[in-house]
Write a protein that holds these residues in place. Sequence first.
Motif, mmCIF file in Angstrom:
data_model
loop_
_atom_site.group_PDB
_atom_site.id
_atom_site.type_symbol
_atom_site.label_atom_id
_atom_site.label_comp_id
_atom_site.label_asym_id
_atom_site.label_seq_id
_atom_site.Cartn_x
_atom_site.Cartn_y
_atom_site.Cartn_z
ATOM 1 N N LEU A 1 -9.009 3.049 0.827
ATOM 2 C CA LEU A 1 -8.267 3.175 2.081
ATOM 3 C C LEU A 1 -7.288 4.349 2.052
ATOM 4 N N TYR A 2 -6.786 4.702 0.880
ATOM 5 C CA TYR A 2 -5.820 5.798 0.772
ATOM 6 C C TYR A 2 -6.465 7.119 1.161
ATOM 7 N N PRO B 1 0.831 -1.206 0.000
ATOM 8 C CA PRO B 1 0.000 0.000 0.000
ATOM 9 C C PRO B 1 0.867 1.257 0.000
ATOM 10 N N TRP C 1 0.367 3.876 1.605
ATOM 11 C CA TRP C 1 0.489 4.237 3.024
ATOM 12 C C TRP C 1 0.871 2.975 3.773
ATOM 13 N N ASP D 1 -1.178 1.097 6.485
ATOM 14 C CA ASP D 1 -2.469 0.531 6.090
ATOM 15 C C ASP D 1 -2.423 -0.971 6.365
ATOM 16 N N PHE E 1 -6.710 7.527 4.867
ATOM 17 C CA PHE E 1 -5.424 7.964 5.420
ATOM 18 C C PHE E 1 -5.253 9.474 5.263
#
Length: 282
Positions: free
Chosen positions: A123-124, A92, A94, A97, A127
Motif C-alpha cells: 500500500l505504501y 501506517p 501514510w 491509508d 501512495f
Amino acid sequence: MGTWPWATEKAAGKPALTSLRLCALVLLCVSAAACTRPTGDFDRAEPSVIHDKVMPAAGDRAAKLRFDPVSTFNYTNDEELLRDRGWTLIRPPWTKDWIGGTIVELSRTRVLPEAEGRVPPDLYYHFLSSDKFRSSDARYDRIASDATGDADLVLPFCEVALRVREADSERLRVLANKKVTTQELYNGAKARVWENRMMINWVAQALRFRIEAYKNALDKLEIETPTENRMWKTNNAIRTLEGQVRLAENGCTTSNRYGIAEAPKRSRIYKSWGQERPPVQK
C-alpha cells in the motif's frame, strides 16, 4: 493461584470465539467509524469517543472470548506513554491509508488480535505512485524521510519500554512474595504484564513490515523512475532503520562484551553532541 485464568478456561472446554461473533464485532466497528483513527495536526491522534471508548470496550469483549488476558487496571504514566509512542510506529507510514489504518485500529483496540495488525506493505508504493508527488525525486525523498523519522522514534520508545519492563518485574516480584486479597487482583496484574509485552513485540513487528514496505517501494521506483543522486541517501536511511529495528526486536536491550544486557545509549556521533550529560564542572 499460579495458573493463568484463560488457560484454565480453555482446559475446562469453554467454547472459543465463533466466526459469526467475531464478524459481528468487526462489522459493528467498521460501520461505526470506518475504524481509521482520526488525526489532526502533524498526524497526531485526535480524541474520539468511538475510538477511545466504544471500540476498546468491544475489543475487551472480543479478547475475553478469545481467552486472551484482559486487565482492568489503570495505566501507569509509562504504560500510557508506551502506547502513545508505540501508536506512531504501528500505524501506517501514510496516515491516509484507510485499509492499513483500519487493520491497525481494530488490533489496537483488540477487536482483532494484536499479532494480526500488519499493514500490507504494497500500500505504501500505491501512495507514492499517486499524483500527490509532482517530482520523481520527491518520492525517493519521502521514503528516506519516513525511514529516518521511524529510526529516530525507536530509541525514545525503547527508553519507555525498559522502564515498563522494570516495573512489570517489580509487579511480578511483589505478586509472588505477597498474599493478594482477591483473584481479580492477581489476574489483573498478570494480564497487564502480558499486555505490555504484547505491545512491545507488536512495535518490533510493525517496524519490520515498514522496512519491507520501504524496500518494495524503492525497488519499484528504481525501475519506474531511475535516479542517480537519491538511491544512496534512501538506502542509507533504510539501513539505519534496520539497525534500530534489531534493537527493538531484541527487547530494546544491547549486550556488552560480558554478555550482560544493558539499556541502549544515545550516540553522539551524528546528533545532539554533548547533550546527553551535563558538562564537567571545574
